[in-house]
Design a protein around this motif. Structure first.
Motif, PDB file in Angstrom:
ATOM      1  N   ALA A  51       0.650  -1.334   0.074  1.00 43.25           N
ATOM      2  CA  ALA A  51      -0.129  -0.062  -0.114  1.00 43.25           C
ATOM      3  C   ALA A  51       0.826   1.214   0.033  1.00 43.25           C
ATOM      4  O   ALA A  51       0.453   2.201  -0.516  1.00 43.25           O
ATOM      5  CB  ALA A  51      -0.958  -0.189   1.180  1.00 43.25           C
ATOM      6  N   GLN A  52       1.929   1.095   0.771  1.00 40.73           N
ATOM      7  CA  GLN A  52       2.697   2.234   0.688  1.00 40.73           C
ATOM      8  C   GLN A  52       3.514   2.519  -0.566  1.00 40.73           C
ATOM      9  O   GLN A  52       3.660   3.634  -0.948  1.00 40.73           O
ATOM     10  CB  GLN A  52       3.955   2.247   2.023  1.00 40.73           C
ATOM     11  CG  GLN A  52       3.150   2.395   3.405  1.00 40.73           C
ATOM     12  CD  GLN A  52       4.019   2.040   4.451  1.00 40.73           C
ATOM     13  OE1 GLN A  52       5.152   1.625   4.267  1.00 40.73           O
ATOM     14  NE2 GLN A  52       3.817   2.611   5.640  1.00 40.73           N
ATOM     15  N   ARG A  53       4.016   1.548  -0.938  1.00 39.66           N
ATOM     16  CA  ARG A  53       4.681   1.666  -2.381  1.00 39.66           C
ATOM     17  C   ARG A  53       3.857   2.253  -3.483  1.00 39.66           C
ATOM     18  O   ARG A  53       3.927   2.830  -4.179  1.00 39.66           O
ATOM     19  CB  ARG A  53       5.237   0.221  -2.853  1.00 39.66           C
ATOM     20  CG  ARG A  53       6.040   0.210  -4.012  1.00 39.66           C
ATOM     21  CD  ARG A  53       7.556   1.093  -3.966  1.00 39.66           C
ATOM     22  NE  ARG A  53       8.044   0.949  -5.310  1.00 39.66           N
ATOM     23  CZ  ARG A  53       8.481   2.238  -5.724  1.00 39.66           C
ATOM     24  NH1 ARG A  53       8.151   3.280  -5.088  1.00 39.66           N
ATOM     25  NH2 ARG A  53       9.015   2.296  -7.077  1.00 39.66           N
ATOM     26  N   LEU A  54       2.557   1.531  -3.348  1.00 36.71           N
ATOM     27  CA  LEU A  54       1.540   1.865  -4.586  1.00 36.71           C
ATOM     28  C   LEU A  54       1.079   3.513  -4.439  1.00 36.71           C
ATOM     29  O   LEU A  54       1.168   4.064  -5.083  1.00 36.71           O
ATOM     30  CB  LEU A  54       0.257   1.066  -4.286  1.00 36.71           C
ATOM     31  CG  LEU A  54      -0.478   1.133  -5.464  1.00 36.71           C
ATOM     32  CD1 LEU A  54       0.171   0.820  -6.877  1.00 36.71           C
ATOM     33  CD2 LEU A  54      -1.595   0.046  -5.485  1.00 36.71           C
ATOM     34  N   LYS A  55       1.087   3.857  -3.104  1.00 37.15           N
ATOM     35  CA  LYS A  55       0.784   5.304  -2.937  1.00 37.15           C
ATOM     36  C   LYS A  55       1.852   6.222  -3.369  1.00 37.15           C
ATOM     37  O   LYS A  55       1.852   7.255  -3.870  1.00 37.15           O
ATOM     38  CB  LYS A  55       0.598   5.593  -1.330  1.00 37.15           C
ATOM     39  CG  LYS A  55       0.186   6.661  -0.852  1.00 37.15           C
ATOM     40  CD  LYS A  55      -0.125   7.368   0.430  1.00 37.15           C
ATOM     41  CE  LYS A  55      -0.205   8.652   0.822  1.00 37.15           C
ATOM     42  NZ  LYS A  55      -0.184   8.941   2.047  1.00 37.15           N
ATOM     43  N   ALA A  56       3.270   5.615  -3.218  1.00 34.48           N
ATOM     44  CA  ALA A  56       4.277   6.528  -3.713  1.00 34.48           C
ATOM     45  C   ALA A  56       4.364   6.733  -5.052  1.00 34.48           C
ATOM     46  O   ALA A  56       4.745   7.568  -5.637  1.00 34.48           O
ATOM     47  CB  ALA A  56       5.497   5.986  -3.087  1.00 34.48           C
ATOM     48  N   LEU A  57       3.784   5.745  -5.732  1.00 29.48           N
ATOM     49  CA  LEU A  57       3.832   5.656  -7.049  1.00 29.48           C
ATOM     50  C   LEU A  57       2.420   6.281  -7.792  1.00 29.48           C
ATOM     51  O   LEU A  57       2.572   6.558  -9.106  1.00 29.48           O
ATOM     52  CB  LEU A  57       3.914   4.257  -7.757  1.00 29.48           C
ATOM     53  CG  LEU A  57       5.247   3.412  -7.599  1.00 29.48           C
ATOM     54  CD1 LEU A  57       5.201   2.096  -7.819  1.00 29.48           C
ATOM     55  CD2 LEU A  57       6.218   4.196  -8.552  1.00 29.48           C
ATOM     56  N   ASP A  58       1.225   6.702  -7.101  1.00 30.82           N
ATOM     57  CA  ASP A  58       0.399   7.115  -7.534  1.00 30.82           C
ATOM     58  C   ASP A  58       0.492   8.586  -8.310  1.00 30.82           C
ATOM     59  O   ASP A  58       0.918   9.543  -7.605  1.00 30.82           O
ATOM     60  CB  ASP A  58      -0.667   7.415  -6.387  1.00 30.82           C
ATOM     61  CG  ASP A  58      -2.148   7.910  -6.985  1.00 30.82           C
ATOM     62  OD1 ASP A  58      -2.628   7.520  -7.942  1.00 30.82           O
ATOM     63  OD2 ASP A  58      -2.643   8.708  -6.072  1.00 30.82           O
ATOM     64  N   GLY A  59       0.329   8.549  -9.453  1.00 27.04           N
ATOM     65  CA  GLY A  59       0.656   9.606 -10.254  1.00 27.04           C
ATOM     66  C   GLY A  59       1.838  10.033 -10.690  1.00 27.04           C
ATOM     67  O   GLY A  59       2.208  11.061 -11.071  1.00 27.04           O
ATOM     68  N   ALA A  60       2.948   9.179 -10.382  1.00 25.27           N
ATOM     69  CA  ALA A  60       4.343   9.434 -10.482  1.00 25.27           C
ATOM     70  C   ALA A  60       4.738   9.247 -11.709  1.00 25.27           C
ATOM     71  O   ALA A  60       5.845   9.809 -12.322  1.00 25.27           O
ATOM     72  CB  ALA A  60       5.226   8.663  -9.397  1.00 25.27           C
ATOM     73  N   LEU A  84      15.677  -2.826 -12.926  1.00 28.77           N
ATOM     74  CA  LEU A  84      15.646  -3.293 -11.617  1.00 28.77           C
ATOM     75  C   LEU A  84      14.202  -3.355 -10.963  1.00 28.77           C
ATOM     76  O   LEU A  84      13.467  -2.397 -11.271  1.00 28.77           O
ATOM     77  CB  LEU A  84      16.438  -2.395 -10.495  1.00 28.77           C
ATOM     78  CG  LEU A  84      16.441  -2.946  -9.108  1.00 28.77           C
ATOM     79  CD1 LEU A  84      17.030  -4.157  -9.060  1.00 28.77           C
ATOM     80  CD2 LEU A  84      16.939  -1.970  -8.125  1.00 28.77           C
ATOM     81  N   SER A  85      13.708  -4.696 -10.370  1.00 30.59           N
ATOM     82  CA  SER A  85      12.470  -4.680  -9.909  1.00 30.59           C
ATOM     83  C   SER A  85      12.707  -5.176  -8.406  1.00 30.59           C
ATOM     84  O   SER A  85      13.377  -6.270  -8.079  1.00 30.59           O
ATOM     85  CB  SER A  85      11.516  -5.576 -10.734  1.00 30.59           C
ATOM     86  OG  SER A  85      10.342  -5.845  -9.839  1.00 30.59           O
ATOM     87  N   ASP A  86      11.975  -4.395  -7.586  1.00 32.32           N
ATOM     88  CA  ASP A  86      12.186  -4.637  -6.096  1.00 32.32           C
ATOM     89  C   ASP A  86      10.833  -5.090  -5.592  1.00 32.32           C
ATOM     90  O   ASP A  86      10.764  -6.225  -5.177  1.00 32.32           O
ATOM     91  CB  ASP A  86      12.747  -3.114  -5.545  1.00 32.32           C
ATOM     92  CG  ASP A  86      12.783  -3.585  -4.029  1.00 32.32           C
ATOM     93  OD1 ASP A  86      12.907  -4.566  -3.560  1.00 32.32           O
ATOM     94  OD2 ASP A  86      13.012  -2.556  -3.338  1.00 32.32           O
ATOM     95  N   THR A  87       9.796  -4.388  -5.882  1.00 31.71           N
ATOM     96  CA  THR A  87       8.558  -4.855  -5.355  1.00 31.71           C
ATOM     97  C   THR A  87       7.677  -5.267  -6.537  1.00 31.71           C
ATOM     98  O   THR A  87       6.482  -6.084  -6.217  1.00 31.71           O
ATOM     99  CB  THR A  87       7.734  -3.832  -4.519  1.00 31.71           C
ATOM    100  OG1 THR A  87       7.568  -2.856  -5.500  1.00 31.71           O
ATOM    101  CG2 THR A  87       8.448  -3.244  -3.209  1.00 31.71           C
ATOM    102  N   GLY A  88       8.049  -4.929  -7.748  1.00 32.28           N
ATOM    103  CA  GLY A  88       7.048  -5.158  -8.962  1.00 32.28           C
ATOM    104  C   GLY A  88       5.974  -4.160  -9.083  1.00 32.28           C
ATOM    105  O   GLY A  88       5.588  -4.262 -10.219  1.00 32.28           O
ATOM    106  N   TRP A  89       5.887  -3.201  -8.483  1.00 31.41           N
ATOM    107  CA  TRP A  89       4.816  -2.158  -8.281  1.00 31.41           C
ATOM    108  C   TRP A  89       5.120  -1.371  -9.567  1.00 31.41           C
ATOM    109  O   TRP A  89       4.081  -0.833 -10.085  1.00 31.41           O
ATOM    110  CB  TRP A  89       4.321  -1.362  -6.850  1.00 31.41           C
ATOM    111  CG  TRP A  89       3.490  -2.364  -6.260  1.00 31.41           C
ATOM    112  CD1 TRP A  89       4.177  -2.863  -4.910  1.00 31.41           C
ATOM    113  CD2 TRP A  89       2.248  -2.752  -6.487  1.00 31.41           C
ATOM    114  NE1 TRP A  89       2.746  -3.584  -4.488  1.00 31.41           N
ATOM    115  CE2 TRP A  89       1.840  -3.435  -5.418  1.00 31.41           C
ATOM    116  CE3 TRP A  89       1.298  -2.413  -7.540  1.00 31.41           C
ATOM    117  CZ2 TRP A  89       0.471  -3.882  -5.298  1.00 31.41           C
ATOM    118  CZ3 TRP A  89      -0.074  -2.988  -7.294  1.00 31.41           C
ATOM    119  CH2 TRP A  89      -0.215  -3.869  -6.311  1.00 31.41           C
ATOM    120  N   THR A  90       6.173  -0.812  -9.783  1.00 30.72           N
ATOM    121  CA  THR A  90       6.543   0.329 -10.639  1.00 30.72           C
ATOM    122  C   THR A  90       6.139  -0.313 -12.134  1.00 30.72           C
ATOM    123  O   THR A  90       5.639   0.197 -12.947  1.00 30.72           O
ATOM    124  CB  THR A  90       8.074   0.552 -10.454  1.00 30.72           C
ATOM    125  OG1 THR A  90       8.353   1.272  -9.278  1.00 30.72           O
ATOM    126  CG2 THR A  90       8.328   1.698 -11.782  1.00 30.72           C
TER     127      THR A  90
END
Length: 115
Positions: A51-60, A84-90
């Motif tokens: 949830a925190q990772r996705l929030k950081a990417l929201d609109g980025a 690089l993939s860390d969490t996969g969310w990007t």
């Protein structure tokens, strides 16, 4: 099919040239780059929950109009190249943006997976 690169803060030249070489060898067009809206903003969240990772990417991330236009004419899925993939969310967020912009499918290619 075409090639799309992810903007990379750590290795921009590597990803740019890798995307170019893959496009050349695979005889596919290099369609463009999924970019950060604010290249200076820090969207990296240390290994925390999703949830925190996705929030950081929201609109980025953003798909430029030229890339969106190229996607509609690609005629097939795109290869999304990242370093690089860390969490996969990007990759997940970028793939969703590409699909919404007209890509019929997205295949990720990542040089390294951490975690």
């Amino acid at each position: 099919m075409g090639v799309v690169t992810m903007a990379s803060r750590a290795r921009p030249e590597l990803i740019r040239t890798l995307g170019e070489h893959i496009a050349t060898v695979g005889r596919m067009p290099l369609l463009g780059t999924v970019a950060y809206r604010d290249p200076e903003a820090d969207t990296h969240v240390p290994r925390t929950n999703s949830a925190q990772r996705l929030k950081a990417l929201d609109g980025a991330l953003t798909v430029a109009p030229a890339l969106a236009e190229a996607l509609t004419g690609a005629g097939g899925p795109v290869l999304l190249v990242d370093d690089l993939s860390d969490t996969g969310w990007t990759l997940a967020v970028a793939a969703r943006l590409l699909r919404r912009a007209g890509a019929p499918g997205v295949f990720p290619l990542v040089l390294a997976v951490q975690g």
